[in-house]
Design an enzyme around this catalytic site. Structure first.
Site, PDB file in Angstrom:
ATOM      1  N   ASP A 146       0.854  -1.169   0.000  1.00 33.93           N
ATOM      2  CA  ASP A 146       0.000   0.000   0.000  1.00 33.93           C
ATOM      3  C   ASP A 146       0.906   1.239   0.000  1.00 33.93           C
ATOM      4  O   ASP A 146       2.061   1.172   0.419  1.00 33.93           O
ATOM      5  CB  ASP A 146      -0.863  -0.065   1.269  1.00 33.93           C
ATOM      6  CG  ASP A 146      -1.634   1.198   1.498  1.00 33.93           C
ATOM      7  OD1 ASP A 146      -2.516   1.496   0.680  1.00 33.93           O
ATOM      8  OD2 ASP A 146      -1.342   1.896   2.493  1.00 33.93           O
ATOM      9  N   ASP A 164      -0.133   5.205   0.618  1.00 25.16           N
ATOM     10  CA  ASP A 164      -0.378   6.212   1.662  1.00 25.16           C
ATOM     11  C   ASP A 164      -0.505   5.538   3.028  1.00 25.16           C
ATOM     12  O   ASP A 164      -1.355   4.672   3.230  1.00 25.16           O
ATOM     13  CB  ASP A 164      -1.681   6.981   1.384  1.00 25.16           C
ATOM     14  CG  ASP A 164      -1.586   7.856   0.143  1.00 25.16           C
ATOM     15  OD1 ASP A 164      -0.543   8.484  -0.062  1.00 25.16           O
ATOM     16  OD2 ASP A 164      -2.571   7.907  -0.621  1.00 25.16           O
ATOM     17  N   ASP A 171      -2.088  -0.611   5.672  1.00 28.65           N
ATOM     18  CA  ASP A 171      -2.335   0.102   6.927  1.00 28.65           C
ATOM     19  C   ASP A 171      -3.814   0.200   7.269  1.00 28.65           C
ATOM     20  O   ASP A 171      -4.159   0.789   8.288  1.00 28.65           O
ATOM     21  CB  ASP A 171      -1.747   1.521   6.879  1.00 28.65           C
ATOM     22  CG  ASP A 171      -2.461   2.416   5.871  1.00 28.65           C
ATOM     23  OD1 ASP A 171      -2.957   1.896   4.851  1.00 28.65           O
ATOM     24  OD2 ASP A 171      -2.528   3.635   6.104  1.00 28.65           O
TER      25      ASP A 171
HETATM   26  O1  PGA Z   1      -5.544   7.566  -1.542  1.00 31.61           O
HETATM   27  C1  PGA Z   1      -6.100   6.980  -0.591  1.00 31.61           C
HETATM   28  O2  PGA Z   1      -7.236   7.255  -0.181  1.00 31.61           O
HETATM   29  C2  PGA Z   1      -5.370   5.890   0.112  1.00 31.61           C
HETATM   30  O3  PGA Z   1      -4.292   5.411  -0.629  1.00 31.61           O
HETATM   31  P1  PGA Z   1      -3.637   4.013  -0.202  1.00 31.61           P
HETATM   32  O4  PGA Z   1      -4.539   2.956  -0.784  1.00 31.61           O
HETATM   33  O5  PGA Z   1      -2.275   4.071  -0.815  1.00 31.61           O
HETATM   34  O6  PGA Z   1      -3.603   3.993   1.275  1.00 31.61           O
HETATM   35 MG    MG Z   2      -2.998   3.195   3.063  1.00 27.86          MG
END
Ligand code: PGA
Ligand code: MG
Length: 239
Positions: A17, A19, A181
């Protein structure tokens, strides 16, 4: 089986993942969200509230930003389009300005590379924001592919982007470990049949990571690699 396959413990691929797992992107996301609020003469929101809005992609972040709450109400389409234009323009110009690589990420990615395990990013962030950010932070060099929030018809928590990444890595889903996360990573990975571990420092829409339906909680991406070396996929013997 060679030494590196043995060390990989039967795992054929790792999905990461973005963010909240690889990068702390909250300051940049929050600044763009508040740019939307300012453009619409709305009071600014606390960064810690915006933190809970991250996870289901940019459009949901914008809707939650307009509502000032996690439970985004129906948004007037004209207002939403205006907000979206402000957010995208601001984020495109600032994406990565304040992004920080979390401790253990570089060590973990290097360890996976040394084990010969192919890696992909599977994120709900739009693809056109994800690749420049990964390039700017020098993480792109580790990735075979990037699946963005708009790459497939559906995004996490749907399994579709996870399955697409597995296919591109040529990694059997049951022999693929997802490191994330949030609930979106956990549900998507489980529905795809992957193993999944979670880091506790990211964004889980304000909920404790201990509630997630995951196979393990690890302190960092590096610790996820240690976990992978101690846990075989589906408890199957090495092939
Ligand atoms: O952009 C988002 O809402 C979250 O991004 P992610 O899936 O990398 O955590
Ligand atoms: Mg994330």
């Amino acid at each position: 089986m060679n030494a590196s396959e043995k060390a990989a413990n039967g795992w054929q691929g790792v999905l990461l993942d973005l963010d909240g797992t690889l990068l702390d992107t909250l300051p940049d996301l929050a600044a763009s969200a508040n740019q939307v609020r300012a453009a619409l003469d709305m009071p600014l929101l606390d960064e810690q509230l915006i933190r809970t809005f991250v996870g289901k992609g940019a459009d949901n972040l914008i809707k939650r930003t307009l509502a000032g709450s996690l439970e985004a109400r129906e948004t007037d389409p004209t207002l939403f389009e205006k907000a979206r234009a402000v957010f995208f323009e601001h984020y495109r110009a600032t994406n990565g300005d304040k992004a920080l690589i979390y401790p253990g990420v570089l060590e973990g990615l290097q360890a996976l590379k040394d084990l010969g395990i192919p890696m992909a990013v599977v994120t709900n962030k739009p693809y056109d924001f994800s690749v420049p950010l990964l390039e700017r932070t020098n993480l792109m060099q580790f990735m075979q592919t990037v699946i963005g929030g708009d790459t497939c018809t559906r995004r996490k928590p749907d399994p579709e982007p996870i399955l697409q990444a597995c296919e591109q890595l040529n990694s059997r889903p049951t022999a693929t470990l997802t490191i994330g996360d949030s609930i979106n990573d956990a549900l998507a990975a489980k529905a795809a049949g992957c193993g999944v571990v979670a880091v506790p420092y990211g964004y889980n829409e304000g909920n404790p990571v201990t509630d997630l339906p995951v196979d393990g909680i690890v302190e960092s991406v590096f610790e996820a690699v240690v976990w992978l070396q101690n846990n075989r996929p589906d408890n199957r013997p090495n092939e």
